[in-house]
Write an enzyme that holds these catalytic residues in place. Structure first.
Site, short mmCIF file in Angstrom:
data_model
loop_
_atom_site.label_atom_id
_atom_site.label_comp_id
_atom_site.label_asym_id
_atom_site.label_seq_id
_atom_site.Cartn_x
_atom_site.Cartn_y
_atom_site.Cartn_z
N THR A 67 0.84 -1.20 0.00
CA THR A 67 0.00 0.00 0.00
C THR A 67 0.87 1.25 0.00
O THR A 67 2.11 1.17 -0.12
CB THR A 67 -1.04 -0.05 1.16
OG1 THR A 67 -1.95 1.03 0.99
CG2 THR A 67 -0.39 0.04 2.54
N LYS A 71 3.49 1.38 -3.81
CA LYS A 71 2.90 0.65 -4.94
C LYS A 71 3.71 0.78 -6.23
O LYS A 71 3.74 -0.16 -7.02
CB LYS A 71 1.47 1.11 -5.17
CG LYS A 71 0.51 0.57 -4.12
CD LYS A 71 -0.92 0.94 -4.45
CE LYS A 71 -1.87 0.19 -3.54
NZ LYS A 71 -3.26 0.34 -3.93
N ASP A 108 -6.50 -4.15 -7.33
CA ASP A 108 -7.41 -3.03 -7.01
C ASP A 108 -8.55 -2.92 -8.02
O ASP A 108 -9.69 -2.64 -7.65
CB ASP A 108 -6.63 -1.71 -6.97
CG ASP A 108 -5.73 -1.60 -5.75
OD1 ASP A 108 -5.94 -2.37 -4.78
OD2 ASP A 108 -4.81 -0.76 -5.75
N GLY A 134 -10.31 12.14 -11.52
CA GLY A 134 -9.00 11.84 -10.97
C GLY A 134 -8.21 10.95 -11.92
O GLY A 134 -8.80 10.13 -12.64
P1 NAP Z 1 -2.85 9.75 -6.12
O1 NAP Z 1 -2.17 8.86 -7.10
O2 NAP Z 1 -2.05 10.67 -5.29
O3 NAP Z 1 -3.93 10.63 -6.97
C1 NAP Z 1 -4.64 11.68 -6.34
C2 NAP Z 1 -5.68 12.25 -7.33
O4 NAP Z 1 -6.43 13.25 -6.62
C3 NAP Z 1 -5.07 12.94 -8.57
O5 NAP Z 1 -5.90 12.73 -9.66
C4 NAP Z 1 -5.07 14.42 -8.12
O6 NAP Z 1 -5.12 15.33 -9.20
C5 NAP Z 1 -6.38 14.46 -7.37
N1 NAP Z 1 -6.42 15.63 -6.48
C6 NAP Z 1 -5.64 15.88 -5.41
N2 NAP Z 1 -5.97 17.08 -4.85
C7 NAP Z 1 -6.99 17.58 -5.62
C8 NAP Z 1 -7.75 18.78 -5.55
N3 NAP Z 1 -7.55 19.70 -4.61
N4 NAP Z 1 -8.72 18.96 -6.49
C9 NAP Z 1 -8.94 18.03 -7.44
N5 NAP Z 1 -8.24 16.88 -7.55
C10 NAP Z 1 -7.27 16.65 -6.65
O7 NAP Z 1 -3.74 8.92 -5.09
P2 NAP Z 1 -4.41 7.47 -5.31
O8 NAP Z 1 -3.49 6.43 -4.85
O9 NAP Z 1 -4.94 7.43 -6.70
O10 NAP Z 1 -5.61 7.52 -4.24
C11 NAP Z 1 -6.71 8.37 -4.42
C12 NAP Z 1 -7.79 8.05 -3.39
O11 NAP Z 1 -8.25 6.72 -3.56
C13 NAP Z 1 -7.30 8.13 -1.93
O12 NAP Z 1 -8.31 8.78 -1.18
C14 NAP Z 1 -7.17 6.69 -1.50
O13 NAP Z 1 -7.39 6.50 -0.13
C15 NAP Z 1 -8.29 6.03 -2.32
N6 NAP Z 1 -8.05 4.58 -2.57
C16 NAP Z 1 -9.00 3.70 -2.15
C17 NAP Z 1 -8.83 2.34 -2.39
C18 NAP Z 1 -9.88 1.34 -1.90
O14 NAP Z 1 -9.59 0.16 -1.80
N7 NAP Z 1 -11.09 1.78 -1.65
C19 NAP Z 1 -7.69 1.87 -3.08
C20 NAP Z 1 -6.74 2.81 -3.50
C21 NAP Z 1 -6.94 4.17 -3.24
P3 NAP Z 1 -3.76 15.92 -9.84
O15 NAP Z 1 -3.29 14.90 -10.82
O16 NAP Z 1 -4.18 17.20 -10.44
O17 NAP Z 1 -2.80 16.10 -8.68
#
Ligand code: NAP
Length: 283
Positions: A67, A71, A108, A134
Site C-alpha cells: 500500500t 505501490k 485493485d 482523478g
Molecule cells: P494519487 O495517485 O495521489 O492521486 C490523487 C488524485 O487526486 C489525482 O488525480 C489528483 O489530481 C487528485 N487531487 C488531489 N488534490 C486535488 C484537488 N484539490 N482537487 C482536485 N483533484 C485533486 O492517489 P491514489 O493512490 O490514486 O488515491 C486516491 C484516493 O483513492 C485516496 O483517497 C485513496 O485512499 C483512495 N483509494 C481507495 C482504495 C480502496 O480500496 N477503496 C484503493 C486505492 C486508493 P492531480 O493529478 O491534479 O494532482
C-alpha cells in the site's frame, strides 16, 4: 493438506500502516477458513522496502499486499510483474513463487469491479458512458476495470489535464480526457460517475462538482472509505442517485490475493462488511 496443517502468513507493507483495516479483514478470513496463521501490518519505510521484500521468503510469508507509498517502487524490486500490474503501473499484491521469486500483480481493479457488481448487479458496462474523476494510481486501476468489463467510453477528468491525457494515450481510445472545467457537463448521459481523487477524504475539502447534469438513474461511486459517506455521496443520495462507497473495493481486492497466496476463495460476508464499517465509524 487441511488448513490446520500449515501456517498461513501474509501481511500488508506500507508507511504508515497502523491505520490499515486490512489485518481485520484477512484475520477474519483466517478464522472463517479455519486457517492457523496471521496477517500482519508491516510498517516499512521506503528506504527499507527492498530489504523487507527480500525477507518475505526466509520469514515464511506466502505473500503480502502493498500500500501507500510503495505501490510504484515495488515495480522496480520484484522479480516478475504480470501484465495487469504493468498496465496499471502499480503493484498491490505480491505472491511468493515456488522458486522463491516474487511475483507482483494488481488486484485493485478487481476490487472495484467486484464491489460494483455485488452492490449494483443491474449495472451494465454497455449501457452508456462512465465518468472517472482523478487520474492518479487508483484511477488507473478503476479505468482498467471499467475497460476490462467492456465500457466503451470513459470520460476522464483530472485537475491536471496532462495526467489524464497521458493515461488516455496509454490505455487507448475508450478513455476520453477532458479538462477539469468540463467535470460538471461530463456527467450528462452517464451510467456511473466515480470519484478517485482524495477530495472528500477526512482532512480534505469536499470534491468540487455540481451533480445537476447527472441522470437520476446513474450510480455515484467513491473509492474513499474514510469517511464511509463522502460529501459527494451525500449530495448524490439527496438527489435520489444510488451510491457506492469505497470499503467494498478494499474488501473485494482481498479475494484474488487469497486465491494467489493460499488457493482459497474467501467470502465477503455481510458480517465482515459490517465489522469493517463499524471499525471505521469509530475513527
Ligand atoms: P494519487 O495517485 O495521489 O492521486 C490523487 C488524485 O487526486 C489525482 O488525480 C489528483 O489530481 C487528485 N487531487 C488531489 N488534490 C486535488 C484537488 N484539490 N482537487 C482536485 N483533484 C485533486 O492517489 P491514489 O493512490 O490514486 O488515491 C486516491 C484516493 O483513492 C485516496 O483517497 C485513496 O485512499 C483512495 N483509494 C481507495 C482504495 C480502496 O480500496 N477503496 C484503493 C486505492 C486508493 P492531480 O493529478 O491534479 O494532482
Amino acid at each position: 493438506m487441511s488448513n490446520t496443517d500449515r501456517l498461513f502468513l501474509a501481511g500488508v507493507i506500507g508507511w504508515p500502516v497502523s491505520h490499515s483495516r486490512s489485518p481485520l479483514m484477512h484475520n477474519y478470513w483466517m478464522k472463517q477458513n479455519k486457517c492457523i496463521g496471521l496477517y500482519l501490518p508491516l510498517a516499512v519505510q521506503p528506504c527499507g522496502l527492498a530489504t523487507a521484500l527480500s525477507a518475505l521468503k526466509p520469514l515464511g510469508f506466502t505473500g503480502c499486499n502493498v500500500t501507500i507509498p510503495h505501490k510504484q517502487m515495488t515495480l522496480k524490486i520484484v522479480d516478475k510483474i504480470d501484465e495487469t500490474a504493468s498496465t496499471i503501473g502499480a503493484i498491490s499484491c505480491i505472491t511468493l513463487q515456488k522458486d522463491g521469486s516474487l511475483l507482483g500483480t494488481n488486484n485493485d481493479w478487481y476490487g472495484f469491479m467486484a464491489n460494483l457488481k455485488q452492490e449494483h448487479p443491474d449495472w451494465r458496462a454497455n449501457a452508456g458512458p462512465a465518468v472517472v474523476i482523478g487520474a492518479g494510481g487508483a484511477s488507473r486501476a478503476v479505468c482498467y476495470g471499467l475497460m476490462h468489463e467492456g465500457v466503451e467510453e470513459i470520460r476522464l477528468v483530472n485537475r491536471t489535464y496532462a495526467k489524464a491525457d497521458t493515461l488516455a494515450k496509454q490505455f487507448g481510445k475508450s478513455i476520453k480526457p477532458l479538462p477539469w472545467k468540463m467535470r460538471h457537463q461530463a456527467l450528462e448521459d452517464v451510467t456511473i460517475v466515480i470519484n478517485t481523487t482524495n477530495q472528500g477524504m477526512v482532512g480534505e475539502l469536499p470534491l468540487d462538482i455540481s451533480l445537476d447534469h447527472l441522470p437520476n438513474s446513474a450510480i455515484a461511486a467513491d473509492i474513499i472509505y474514510v469517511p464511509l459517506e463522502t460529501p459527494f455521496l451525500t449530495a448524490a443520495k439527496h438527489r435520489g442517485n444510488r451510491t457506492l462507497n469505497g470499503i467494498g473495493m478494499l474488501l473485494h481486492q482481498g479475494i484474488p490475493a487469497w486465491k494467489q497466496w493460499f488457493s482459497i476463495e474467501p467470502v465477503v460476508t455481510p458480517e465482515l462488511k459490517e465489522m469493517m464499517e463499524s471499525s471505521l465509524i469509530k475513527i
